[in-house]
Motif scaffolding. Structure first.
Motif, short mmCIF file in Angstrom:
data_model
loop_
_atom_site.label_atom_id
_atom_site.label_comp_id
_atom_site.label_asym_id
_atom_site.label_seq_id
_atom_site.Cartn_x
_atom_site.Cartn_y
_atom_site.Cartn_z
N ALA A 21 0.84 -1.20 0.00
CA ALA A 21 0.00 0.00 0.00
C ALA A 21 0.87 1.24 0.00
O ALA A 21 0.52 2.27 -0.59
CB ALA A 21 -0.91 -0.01 1.23
N SER A 22 2.03 1.15 0.64
CA SER A 22 2.96 2.27 0.67
C SER A 22 3.67 2.45 -0.66
O SER A 22 4.12 3.55 -0.99
CB SER A 22 4.02 2.04 1.77
N TYR A 23 3.80 1.37 -1.43
CA TYR A 23 4.64 1.40 -2.62
C TYR A 23 4.23 2.53 -3.57
O TYR A 23 5.08 3.24 -4.11
CB TYR A 23 4.58 0.06 -3.35
N GLY A 24 2.92 2.70 -3.77
CA GLY A 24 2.47 3.75 -4.68
C GLY A 24 2.86 5.13 -4.21
O GLY A 24 3.02 6.04 -5.03
N LEU A 25 3.06 5.29 -2.90
CA LEU A 25 3.43 6.59 -2.36
C LEU A 25 4.90 6.92 -2.60
O LEU A 25 5.27 8.09 -2.69
CB LEU A 25 3.13 6.63 -0.86
N PHE A 26 5.74 5.91 -2.65
CA PHE A 26 7.15 6.21 -2.89
C PHE A 26 7.72 5.55 -4.14
O PHE A 26 8.92 5.47 -4.33
CB PHE A 26 8.03 5.89 -1.67
#
Length: 390
Positions: A339-344
């Motif tokens: 879920a974090s991947y798209g943010l960074f």
């Protein structure tokens, strides 16, 4: 549970291991094609395959017609009989056990979870044995034809000895886990680092098939990396090769649980991201899901936290690519990590492209969502690999 059947022993030579592994990972495939790919003679392939056929692990499919100049007799491809034997796999996390039973192709047939309330070795071993008993009771066939169990745990694992040398999340040091669980379950047990186990599953049954060199990067509580070079999973002399989570990217950065400072994991693991997000928002009750939601909603302070994490991951991936030169990098992880991947993602790719040297920057990045059961599948894949390689 019925008594297990005695397992035949068809694996008698390196040629047998080579032939069986090729059919397992790339089949159905004809003897002629196996000979062409491996360099073995047709007679050697036939000799190697015969005991697997007799033991019921391989079968000959109906002959297929050949065409074109010089076409010979129709080829009868060899194929795996996936239900000939079953394999258990258990992923040990900081709060629960996730277990599966798979077939010979590492396809998950049943799964179960069991909470961990005590990290004491004896308690965890008893919980593993209980979980495995429940899994094998799901079908009489599992109890009869499951002889091998794989265990996947984070940290420093000595696979050959079956020992967990250090697991930070369990606070374990020098635990002879394979011996203890084998005694408790009656199964042959292989213990492997969880990321390396997932790498084996990817190499034999996933995105790594046919790639002589690739890397698997996992995002989540920790930042892990499994490496395959020249078709071999790289363990290193001490079993800790690929630990990109402990590449230092900021010498003045936060302390890491490994004793170092500024490690990727100390910046981009789930807990450090959450601490930084709480500090940025002034909200000590913020959860990781809340931090992800805040960043998606445009909170610049929290977005900067994820950007710093992505930059650190990209630098570490570039360092690994510069040293190893993988054909592709598979990025995966737990729910929070993905879920974090798209943010960074942008920060990762930007840092990777800026730091990767020359053609290393052309390495293909593949994002693969994966539930926790797939980590347990990786453990089962290691059990399969242990049985059918010399």
């Amino acid at each position: 549970m019925l008594a297990p059947e005695r397992r035949p022993e068809p694996l008698t030579s390196p040629a047998a291991a080579t032939v069986f592994t090729m059919v397992l990972t790339q089949g159905p495939v004809s003897r002629v094609e196996i000979a062409r790919r491996t360099g073995l003679s047709s007679a050697a392939v036939t000799k190697a395959a015969r005991p697997f056929i007799e033991a019921g692990y391989l079968e000959e499919l109906e002959a297929t017609e050949r065409s074109g100049p010089g076409a010979g007799r129709p080829a009868s491809p060899l194929a795996i009989r996936p239900d000939r034997e079953f394999f258990g796999g258990v992923k040990i996390t900081g709060d629960e056990l996730i277990g599966v039973v798979t077939d010979l192709r590492a396809q998950v047939l049943t799964s179960a979870r069991r909470p961990l309330t005590d990290f004491a070795v004896e308690s965890v071993v008893a919980d593993i044995a209980a979980l495995v008993a429940d899994l094998l009771a799901a079908s009489p066939a599992y109890g009869q034809r499951c002889h091998s169990l794989g265990l996947a745990v984070s940290g420093d694992v000595d696979r050959a000895a079956g020992d967990v040398r250090y697991s930070p999340f369990l606070s374990w040091r020098q635990v002879p886990l394979a011996r203890l669980v084998a005694r408790a379950t009656g199964l042959s047990v292989t213990v492997e680092n969880d990321v390396k186990a997932l790498t084996v599953a990817e190499q034999w049954f996933g995105e790594g098939i046919g790639a002589p060199s690739f890397a698997l990067v996992t995002l989540g509580v920790g930042i892990g990396c499994g490496l395959v070079v020249n078709n071999e999973v790289v363990a290193g002399s001490h079993g800790v090769a690929g630990e990109i989570g402990h590449i230092p990217v900021n010498g003045e950065g936060p302390a890491c649980h490994c004793g170092g400072r500024g490690c990727v994991e100390a910046v981009a693991g789930t807990a450090p991201i959450l601490r930084a997000a709480r500090a940025a928002t002034g909200d000590p009750a913020l959860t990781i899901d809340g931090a992800i939601a805040a960043a998606h909603a445009g909170d610049e302070a929290v977005m900067a936290v994820f950007a710093r994490a992505g930059h650190a991951i990209g630098l570490a991936m570039a360092a690994m690519a510069n040293l190893v030169g993988p054909e592709r990098i598979i990025v995966t992880g737990d729910v929070a990590g993905l879920a974090s991947y798209g943010l960074f993602e942008e920060a990762i790719t930007s840092a990777f492209a800026g730091q990767a040297f020359g053609a290393a920057a052309d390495c293909r990045l593949i994002l693969r969502p994966r539930p926790f059961e797939q980590w347990a599948r990786g453990a089962a894949a290691v059990a399969i690999q242990t049985l059918f390689t010399l």
